[in-house]
Design a protein around this motif. Structure first.
Motif, PDB file in Angstrom:
ATOM      1  N   GLU A 389      18.747   3.164  18.902  1.00 36.02           N
ATOM      2  CA  GLU A 389      17.931   3.572  18.015  1.00 36.02           C
ATOM      3  C   GLU A 389      16.432   2.954  18.167  1.00 36.02           C
ATOM      4  N   LEU A 390      16.659   1.421  18.526  1.00 37.83           N
ATOM      5  CA  LEU A 390      15.184   0.809  18.770  1.00 37.83           C
ATOM      6  C   LEU A 390      14.570   0.880  20.110  1.00 37.83           C
ATOM      7  N   ALA A 391      15.743   0.835  21.131  1.00 39.08           N
ATOM      8  CA  ALA A 391      15.345   0.878  22.601  1.00 39.08           C
ATOM      9  C   ALA A 391      14.989   2.105  22.898  1.00 39.08           C
ATOM     10  N   ASP A 392      15.937   2.985  22.784  1.00 37.73           N
ATOM     11  CA  ASP A 392      15.914   4.492  23.264  1.00 37.73           C
ATOM     12  C   ASP A 392      15.181   5.298  22.224  1.00 37.73           C
ATOM     13  N   THR A 393      15.445   5.659  21.122  1.00 40.88           N
ATOM     14  CA  THR A 393      14.912   6.592  20.482  1.00 40.88           C
ATOM     15  C   THR A 393      13.356   6.330  19.835  1.00 40.88           C
ATOM     16  N   LEU A 394      13.228   5.154  19.497  1.00 39.90           N
ATOM     17  CA  LEU A 394      11.818   4.871  19.234  1.00 39.90           C
ATOM     18  C   LEU A 394      10.972   4.222  20.496  1.00 39.90           C
ATOM     19  N   VAL A 506      11.390  -3.823   9.954  1.00 41.17           N
ATOM     20  CA  VAL A 506      11.434  -4.500  11.242  1.00 41.17           C
ATOM     21  C   VAL A 506       9.857  -4.794  11.478  1.00 41.17           C
ATOM     22  N   PRO A 507       9.367  -5.670  10.419  1.00 45.43           N
ATOM     23  CA  PRO A 507       7.965  -5.936  10.412  1.00 45.43           C
ATOM     24  C   PRO A 507       7.151  -5.997  11.533  1.00 45.43           C
ATOM     25  N   THR A 508       7.840  -7.139  12.497  1.00 51.67           N
ATOM     26  CA  THR A 508       6.943  -7.363  13.781  1.00 51.67           C
ATOM     27  C   THR A 508       7.276  -6.416  14.542  1.00 51.67           C
ATOM     28  N   LEU A 509       8.254  -5.704  14.884  1.00 52.20           N
ATOM     29  CA  LEU A 509       8.238  -4.494  15.801  1.00 52.20           C
ATOM     30  C   LEU A 509       7.311  -3.335  15.258  1.00 52.20           C
ATOM     31  N   ALA A 510       7.429  -2.950  14.189  1.00 58.19           N
ATOM     32  CA  ALA A 510       6.578  -1.851  13.579  1.00 58.19           C
ATOM     33  C   ALA A 510       5.011  -2.297  13.541  1.00 58.19           C
ATOM     34  N   GLU A 511       4.560  -3.687  13.584  1.00 57.25           N
ATOM     35  CA  GLU A 511       3.385  -3.822  13.679  1.00 57.25           C
ATOM     36  C   GLU A 511       2.738  -3.821  15.087  1.00 57.25           C
ATOM     37  N   THR A 512       3.850  -4.331  16.086  1.00 57.95           N
ATOM     38  CA  THR A 512       3.409  -4.026  17.471  1.00 57.95           C
ATOM     39  C   THR A 512       3.182  -2.408  17.856  1.00 57.95           C
ATOM     40  N   LEU A 513       3.960  -1.606  17.325  1.00 56.33           N
ATOM     41  CA  LEU A 513       3.843  -0.057  17.591  1.00 56.33           C
ATOM     42  C   LEU A 513       2.445   0.206  16.872  1.00 56.33           C
ATOM     43  N   GLN A 550      -3.274  -2.962  25.980  1.00 54.25           N
ATOM     44  CA  GLN A 550      -2.294  -3.951  26.118  1.00 54.25           C
ATOM     45  C   GLN A 550      -0.743  -3.158  26.405  1.00 54.25           C
ATOM     46  N   LYS A 551      -0.205  -3.277  27.507  1.00 56.33           N
ATOM     47  CA  LYS A 551       1.305  -2.699  27.841  1.00 56.33           C
ATOM     48  C   LYS A 551       2.231  -3.307  26.760  1.00 56.33           C
ATOM     49  N   VAL A 552       2.974  -2.619  26.045  1.00 56.57           N
ATOM     50  CA  VAL A 552       4.197  -3.227  25.270  1.00 56.57           C
ATOM     51  C   VAL A 552       5.514  -2.502  25.438  1.00 56.57           C
ATOM     52  N   VAL A 553       6.545  -3.592  25.208  1.00 59.08           N
ATOM     53  CA  VAL A 553       7.810  -2.875  25.492  1.00 59.08           C
ATOM     54  C   VAL A 553       8.281  -3.182  23.852  1.00 59.08           C
ATOM     55  N   LEU A 554       8.551  -2.064  23.211  1.00 54.96           N
ATOM     56  CA  LEU A 554       8.812  -2.476  21.556  1.00 54.96           C
ATOM     57  C   LEU A 554      10.214  -3.087  21.604  1.00 54.96           C
ATOM     58  N   PHE A 555      11.241  -2.810  22.349  1.00 56.52           N
ATOM     59  CA  PHE A 555      12.685  -3.499  22.304  1.00 56.52           C
ATOM     60  C   PHE A 555      13.378  -3.318  23.471  1.00 56.52           C
ATOM     61  N   ARG A 556      13.536  -4.507  24.022  1.00 53.37           N
ATOM     62  CA  ARG A 556      14.324  -4.347  25.414  1.00 53.37           C
ATOM     63  C   ARG A 556      15.811  -4.337  25.112  1.00 53.37           C
ATOM     64  N   LYS A 557      16.302  -3.229  25.832  1.00 53.13           N
ATOM     65  CA  LYS A 557      18.003  -2.945  25.682  1.00 53.13           C
ATOM     66  C   LYS A 557      18.771  -4.327  25.894  1.00 53.13           C
TER      67      LYS A 557
END
Length: 560
Positions: A389-394, A506-513, A550-557
């Protein structure tokens, strides 16, 4: 649309997440009662204060996460909300006295160490509390003394010979009907399974019996206890004729670590002391408070009786309004087994956060936890959720729509009337889902069913991924630029709405997005999730939004 430089946005995010303003007003030793705001807080959520006889585990963190996600959602709906979110540590009682003795430390030194571990765990998990209270705070002890005197003056306390079974682990007296004798000859609590001992003392007692009917009326009229299964349990206790008055003190000769009963040789019962923390946080002084009653009080089912019977009884005796809602949650198993020190399967929050990160830990617990039944922490399933869900779907959806191969201009295209001609059954389904999504998530979050809200968001993102796969933007780039813009506009709009709705989880991840999508903080409110780009009103005010470079990786597998 105003575009802030990425570095300014990132600094703002970092400032918010480190919460320096919160730390300035947390309770510490020798602080005074909180000051009264010019306008009283309109929202007040609490967790129980956690007993320091042992270190934090995921059950403690889950309680705090439920309160935190709800508080963050209310702030999402009203960024100017003047609210209180309190948590803290319960530091008095026989168990603490005995635990300190085993370590060789004084009770205060022991409490300082364990309380800091709770605070650290909550800070690591980005729990956005406004008040962290300790029952060893001097101002809290002053409030306990004031409450005791008010109960005494009101005729709610009396001195009596009190004999019953006592559980040190549960810090409570039990009637014989709740005790069983086992093969080893010892007696145990039927409810908790903890060993009990017979105690006969001259104690102060509280007239609980006289509040029984008023508590039942509160439950029947206001329906404050959720989920409903727990309300039925409380009614059964109240309707039991064996429910009687309760002891609210222990002889100081047996229990010295606590708040002294004024003018006597007794110690205030630990649960009366602990429950008063909510009044301390509310600024109780001379019978008045700055904010009351609590909007929501979050608690585990093991302390339901204390919060649903004893606590409202004390408040009724004080002529104070009762809480609007008690949100009760169940316990956590680990791989289908109850957590136990003897089994060595107690999960420490900091271990999870150090291994997987704060957002991952928050997501795992809020995604799996269900208030009305015990949650089960299964590592394999948790990692499956995170990767799928976090790495693939989002994460992969953001990568696909922001890649230079598909989106060479690195923009969010404005919505055009022409896009309607490109509509398919799948895109129409996605748009309809996004229009309904805020209301669905709101219903779930408000009722503390955060897992349902997460599922609704992930359903929208899965449809978005299907839409991207069906439209093949990598081919459209060569054949149909207008249709490519339609695909990007709708897909990135799905990410924008989803990112805002995931902020309480997921406040930090959502903010990064949202930083990547260049959505300014003022546009990250719940109301903005209802303003989709294809509405006629929105189309007249749109312009091209440049993506953050800036390139971002939201969530690494996670690979284990």
């Amino acid at each position: 649309m105003l575009k802030l430089p990425p570095i300014l946005l990132q600094n703002e995010v970092r400032r918010c997440l480190t919460k320096p303003d919160f730390k300035l007003i947390r309770f510490t030793r020798k602080t005074s009662t909180i000051s009264t705001e010019k306008s009283p807080p309109s929202y007040f959520i609490t967790t129980p204060i956690f007993y320091v006889n042992s270190v934090p585990h995921i059950g403690h963190l889950y309680t705090a996460l439920l309160a935190d996600a709800h508080y963050r959602f209310r702030k999402l709906k009203d960024p100017d909300l003047n609210g209180i979110f309190s948590t803290g540590t319960d530091e008095h009682g026989m168990k603490v006295q005995q635990a300190a003795l085993k370590t060789g430390a004084s009770p205060q030194e022991y409490c300082n160490t364990v309380s800091e571990k709770f605070r650290h765990a909550f800070d690591q998990a980005a729990i956005s509390y406004t008040h962290f209270i300790r029952t060893t705070d001097d101002n809290h002890k002053d409030v306990v003394t004031e409450i005791w005197n008010k109960l005494l003056d009101g005729g709610h306390l009396y001195r009596d010979d009190y004999s019953s079974w006592y559980s040190v682990q549960d810090e409570t007296f039990l009637p014989g009907t709740q005790v069983e004798q086992r093969a080893d000859g010892h007696h145990y609590s039927c409810e908790s399974g903890h060993k009990v001992e017979w105690a006969s003392e001259i104690n102060w007692c509280f007239r609980l019996e006289r509040q029984r009917e008023s508590i039942l009326k509160w439950i029947n009229d206001k329906d404050p206890i959720r989920p409903a299964v727990f309300s039925n349990q409380v009614k059964a206790w109240l309707e039991d004729d064996r429910l009687g008055d309760i002891s609210v003190s222990r002889p100081m000769s047996r229990l010295s670590w606590g708040v002294a009963v004024p003018g006597g040789e007794d110690t205030v019962y630990v649960w009366l002391d602990a429950l008063v923390n909510y009044l301390t946080v509310a600024g109780y002084k001379n019978g008045s408070v700055s904010c009351w009653p609590p909007t929501v009080q979050v608690l585990g089912k093991d302390i339901l009786k204390f919060h649903a019977i004893y606590w409202p009884a004390f408040l009724l005796a004080l002529d104070m309004p009762l809480p609007e809602r008690l949100l009760v949650h169940s316990h956590w198993l680990v791989e289908d087994v109850k957590m136990s020190k003897s089994l060595g399967n107690v999960l420490c929050p900091n271990d999870l956060i150090n291994s997987y990160g704060s957002d991952a830990t928050r997501y795992m617990l809020l995604r799996e936890g269900v208030p009305h039944m015990d949650g089960n922490f299964c590592k394999h399933r948790m990692l499956h959720y995170l990767n799928l869900e976090l790495a693939d779907t989002l994460g992969n959806l953001l990568n696909r729509t922001c890649s230079t191969g598909v989106n060479p201009a690195q923009v969010i295209p404005p919505w055009k009337p022409l896009f309607q001609s490109y509509a398919t059954e799948l895109s129409s389904n996605l748009m309809e889902h996004l229009e309904k999504l805020p209301e669905l998530v709101e219903q779930s979050y408000e009722n503390f069913y955060f897992y349902q809200g997460i599922v609704h968001v992930m359903d929208a993102l899965r449809i978005t991924n299907q839409f991207v796969q069906e439209e093949k933007p990598w081919d459209l780039k060569k054949t149909n630029q207008e249709r490519l813009e339609f695909v990007l506009a709708l897909s990135l709009e799905s990410l924008r709405i989803s990112g805002i709705l995931l902020k309480p989880i997921v406040p930090t991840l959502a903010e990064t997005l949202l930083i990547k999508l260049n959505i300014t903080p003022s546009q990250q409110t719940f109301q903005h999730t209802k303003k989709n780009t294809w509405s006629p009103c929105a189309q007249t005010n749109q312009s091209i939004i440049e993506l953050d470079k800036q390139k971002v990786v939201l969530f690494r597998k996670i690979r284990e």
